[in-house]
Structures are given as C-alpha cells and as structure tokens.
Scaffold this motif. Structure first.
Motif, PDB file in Angstrom:
ATOM      1  N   CYS A 152       0.829  -1.212   0.000  1.00 17.14           N
ATOM      2  CA  CYS A 152       0.000   0.000   0.000  1.00 17.14           C
ATOM      3  C   CYS A 152       0.863   1.262   0.000  1.00 17.14           C
ATOM      4  CB  CYS A 152      -0.902   0.026   1.241  1.00 17.14           C
ATOM      5  SG  CYS A 152      -1.795  -1.515   1.571  1.00 17.14           S
ATOM      6  N   TRP A 153       0.518   2.209  -0.866  1.00 19.76           N
ATOM      7  CA  TRP A 153       1.130   3.534  -0.886  1.00 19.76           C
ATOM      8  C   TRP A 153       0.029   4.578  -0.788  1.00 19.76           C
ATOM      9  CZ3 TRP A 153       2.622  -0.462  -4.016  1.00 19.76           C
ATOM     10  CH2 TRP A 153       3.974  -0.810  -4.040  1.00 19.76           C
ATOM     11  N   ASP A 154       0.291   5.700  -0.164  1.00 20.83           N
ATOM     12  CA  ASP A 154      -0.689   6.779  -0.116  1.00 20.83           C
ATOM     13  C   ASP A 154      -0.451   7.788  -1.240  1.00 20.83           C
ATOM     14  OD1 ASP A 154       1.610   7.919   0.805  1.00 20.83           O
ATOM     15  OD2 ASP A 154       0.863   8.395   2.811  1.00 20.83           O
ATOM     16  N   GLN A 155       0.121   7.285  -2.340  1.00 17.30           N
ATOM     17  CA  GLN A 155       0.382   8.101  -3.527  1.00 17.30           C
ATOM     18  C   GLN A 155       0.297   7.212  -4.758  1.00 17.30           C
ATOM     19  OE1 GLN A 155       4.726   9.037  -3.997  1.00 17.30           O
ATOM     20  NE2 GLN A 155       4.903   7.995  -2.024  1.00 17.30           N
ATOM     21  N   LYS A 156       0.183   7.808  -5.930  1.00 20.20           N
ATOM     22  CA  LYS A 156       0.191   7.038  -7.174  1.00 20.20           C
ATOM     23  C   LYS A 156       1.625   6.685  -7.526  1.00 20.20           C
ATOM     24  CE  LYS A 156      -4.046   8.919  -9.168  1.00 20.20           C
ATOM     25  NZ  LYS A 156      -4.676   9.607 -10.322  1.00 20.20           N
ATOM     26  N   ILE A 157       1.907   5.414  -7.717  1.00 18.49           N
ATOM     27  CA  ILE A 157       3.286   5.011  -8.020  1.00 18.49           C
ATOM     28  C   ILE A 157       3.408   4.329  -9.388  1.00 18.49           C
ATOM     29  CG2 ILE A 157       3.837   4.810  -5.566  1.00 18.49           C
ATOM     30  CD1 ILE A 157       3.785   1.619  -7.416  1.00 18.49           C
ATOM     31  N   LEU A 158       2.283   3.990 -10.016  1.00 19.03           N
ATOM     32  CA  LEU A 158       2.336   3.326 -11.313  1.00 19.03           C
ATOM     33  C   LEU A 158       2.616   4.340 -12.416  1.00 19.03           C
ATOM     34  CD1 LEU A 158      -0.765   0.989 -10.933  1.00 19.03           C
ATOM     35  CD2 LEU A 158       1.626   0.264 -10.978  1.00 19.03           C
TER      36      LEU A 158
END
Length: 454
Positions: free
Chosen positions: A318-324
């Motif tokens: 889980c990330w609290d940002q867009k990483i893709l």
C-alpha cells in the motif's frame, strides 16, 4: 428424511456444501469441523487504514458457472454490496526485460499497442491458431503438449507459459489440460436446468444488471470475505441448532464401521467422535492423506500423498500516492518462468477497484512462490514497471504453505478413482480438489449435493 452431515473445512466449499444440503435435505443436521479459529478458508479480507487488502482471492470473475453463487448472494442479501471492477484496456506479460501489453478490450488502440510490443507476426500466428484452438483435440492431458500443437512452441512459451504460470505457479507442461483449460470438471453445468432448482428474485437481477454492467469481476463493500462471513451468519440464523460449527478442531481419522469422524479439539485437548450419515472432506490433500491413513484406508492415503501441492506468498503493498507509470493501464501483469524472477505476477487492485482505496493511493497484490525479503519484491517491481518504487506505507504478507492442489496431467482421473471408492463409504471429496475459482467451487458444491439427492 433427516440425515446427519459432517463437513470438514469451513472455507467457501464447506459453507456452500452446508447451504445446498439444506436446499435438498431441509431436515438435515449439519456439523462443520474447522481446524483454524475462523470460517472462510483461503478467503481473507482486511481493512487497513482505508485499504481493502485481499490476502486470498482478490475478486470474483464474471462469466459462466455463476448461477449457484448468484443464488447464494440472492438468499443472503449480499448482492446489495456489489462493488464492480473498472475494466482496464490491458493485461501485461513481462518478457525480455519489459512489460508487453495484451489487449483485454479489443479495439484498434489496444491491438496497435500489441503489434508495437510484439510485432505483427505474433498477431498473425494467433489468428491462424484460432481455428485449431476451437477444433483440435489431441489425445493428451498435458496442457503444454496440447498448446504446442495448436499455438506452436513460440506462442506457447511466450504467452501461455506466462498466463498459466501466473495463475497456477506451474509450467504448462506440468498442468492438466482437462482441469486448467477445457474445464472438464464443469461439463455438467447447464444454466437452464439449474434455473429450475435455483431461482433468482427480480430485485437481485435488477441490482446485478445495473451494478455489474461492463464489469469483468466484482467484490463487496468490505471485501471478498463478506461472502463467507455472511453465508455463515445466514446458516446460523436460519437453521439454528440444525447447523453447528466447531472451530479449532482437527479431523484425525474415521471409524468406518461406526460411521464416526474422530476429531481433536485444540481448546479442550481431547478426542471427540461425531456420528455421520454422510461425511464431506474439503481439507487440503496432505491432511486428507493423514486422515485416510489413520482410518485404515492406506491405499487412498497413498494416492492423496501422490498429489503435489504448491505454496504461495501474497503481499498487499500500500502507498498513499500514485506510483504506477501513467502509461500503465492494466489489470496487472504475469511473468514467464523463463524470465527467472521471484514475482509470479501483480494485480493492480487500486486500478480495478478505486472506490475501495483512499484517493490517489495505490494498492498492489503481488504473488510469489518463494518467501523473500520485501526489498527483493520492491526491487523487481521497480525493474518491471520502469520506475523507482518509493517506500510503501504498509506491506501485508500472507504465506500459504502447501495450500494449492497442483493440477497435474491425469489428476482428474486419479480423483475419480478415489471418489468412486469413498462414495461407497458415504464419504464425499470437496470441490477444492478440482478448481480454485470461486463460481466453480460453489457450482461443484451444489452439483455434488444434487447428485446425492438424486
């Protein structure tokens, strides 16, 4: 007529068995024996800081074989909590150091991307192979040998190996064509015949058609585990003393003469004998082998010992940002075993079910056969996606040891031999020996109870 049914295993198969037992045998007495401290088996959902994290199956696929499952969802009222997936244009395979887009939505744009990634040659080969896929039926249960005949070795190695290895954690040359491709265990499915047994309310059909239109899979508001939790609650509330659940209880053996299941309670640390008219076994094969050996069914125990099982490690990251990367528009990706990566595949849950995650957050489900350090997984993700992966907010790891039956060539025939012998002893083998797919598990649980009724 009243019958005593004892079911070993309180996962979806066992709970579905109980549901359809009461459908066909309204006066039946049911006891479920579960080794762990919870119902649900491999279906596990957790809500972590607003992230719905699926540690087992991540969604329920749309398609054939759904009516018995729909009937359950109708009866328990869970359809009101449908969460449809957002269909993505692509899935991807990782090949020769990069992700190659495979169209999920067939249109000019996705086909053009496929040609860009793979060349027009692969597309023409697939088009030429299509009639063979529909018509050719070589006399082999080896999936790899069959695909070599219809696709050719190049396409089998690149595409089929990626898909089936990602799903089953095994090479196509070690998989059963009957179980993994032609779905011969589902040959008895007949929607019209089943509809005579299992009706659906108009309210259900209206909600389903409205909410799931255009979706290729679905979940529920609180995750897939809502299915097993709600089904268990429904059975408890509807049938009360006719439906009993024993958690933390291990099935050890069977007294065939007295028709008794021998159970060891972890809490009370003593043996118990439970009388049955019919015994249904949904346990993993290594546990079934031990039960058979303890029951003087050594030959069947040996046969179960010969069934191989695969292990799997799942990670919810889980990330609290867009990483893709922006250009990533996919359900996820799968990796061919010849690419020599730790990861089997990745599913981009937050792309498919964005409403179940915080805004701008990312949730990925990553599967691997081997348990390794988290940094190895993150390093491979960075390489596959072509971006530097930041430190995640949370990683939830679940190890499934010897939990998945390996559907090797000839497996179905071996199971038929086992079933033929056990059925004469009023013992029924569960659906988990034939499939991993949720709608199929429910249908087979229904089908076995109907056969018993007839």
């Amino acid at each position: 007529m009243s019958h005593k049914f004892v079911i070993v295993g309180a996962g979806l198969s066992g709970l579905s068995n109980a549901f359809f037992i009461k459908h066909f045998f309204p006066k039946a007495q049911i006891t479920l024996i579960e080794q762990s401290n919870r119902v649900g088996g491999m279906i596990v959902s957790n809500n972590r800081n607003g992230f719905i994290c699926e540690e087992g199956p991540r969604s329920i696929r749309m398609g054939k074989y759904n009516r018995p499952l729909y009937h359950i969802l109708n009866k328990i009222g869970l359809y009101k909590e449908f969460v449809p997936s957002i269909q993505q244009p692509y899935s991807y395979i990782y090949w020769n150091g990069k992700l190659n887009a495979v169209p999920l939505q067939m249109n000019l744009g996705t086909i053009s991307q496929f040609i860009k990634d793979n060349g027009s040659g692969d597309l023409f080969k697939l088009i030429k192979a299509y009639p063979k896929i529909m018509l050719m039926n070589p006399n082999t249960d080896n999936l790899g040998e069959y695909l070599d005949h219809v696709l050719g070795k190049d396409l089998t190695e690149k595409y089929a190996e990626s898909v089936f290895y990602g799903i089953y954690g095994e090479s196509v040359y070690n998989l059963s064509k009957a179980l993994c491709y032609t779905k011969s265990h589902m040959k008895g499915y007949n929607e019209q015949e089943i509809s005579k047994d299992l009706s659906l309310d108009k309210d259900f059909e209206q909600v389903r058609d409205e909410k799931l239109k255009g979706a290729n899979s679905y979940r529920f508001n609180n995750g897939v585990e809502s299915l097993t939790k709600r089904l268990h609650t429904y059975l408890q509330e509807t049938y009360k003393m006719e439906y009993k659940m024993q958690l933390n209880s291990k099935a050890k053996g069977i007294d065939l003469a007295k028709k008794e299941l021998i159970v060891e309670s972890r809490e009370e640390q003593e043996e118990q004998r439970i009388n049955y008219d019919y015994l249904i076994l949904n346990a993993p094969t290594h546990q079934l082998s031990q039960i058979m050996t303890n029951s003087n069914l050594n030959k069947i125990g040996e046969m179960f010992r010969g069934v191989k099982c695969n292990s799997l490690v799942t990670r919810n990251i889980c990330w609290d940002q867009k990483i893709l990367p922006k250009e990533f528009q996919g359900f996820g990706y799968l990796i061919n075993p010849k690419q020599e990566q730790v990861i089997l595949g990745m599913v981009a849950d937050s792309l498919s079910f964005p409403s179940q995650y915080p805004e701008n957050a990312t949730n990925l489900s990553v599967m691997s056969i081997y348990d390794v350090n988290d940094h190895v997984i993150l390093s491979e993700l960075s390489k596959h996606l072509g971006v530097k992966i930041p430190e995640p907010k949370e990683i939830i790891t679940k190890s499934w040891s010897k939990a998945f039956t390996r559907f090797s060539p000839g497996h179905q025939e071996e199971m038929k031999k086992i079933e033929s012998e056990l059925n004469t002893k009023s013992i029924i083998i569960g659906a988990n020996n034939y499939t991993l797919a949720i709608p199929e598990l429910v249908y087979l649980s229904y089908s076995k109870m109907k056969q018993l009724y007839l």
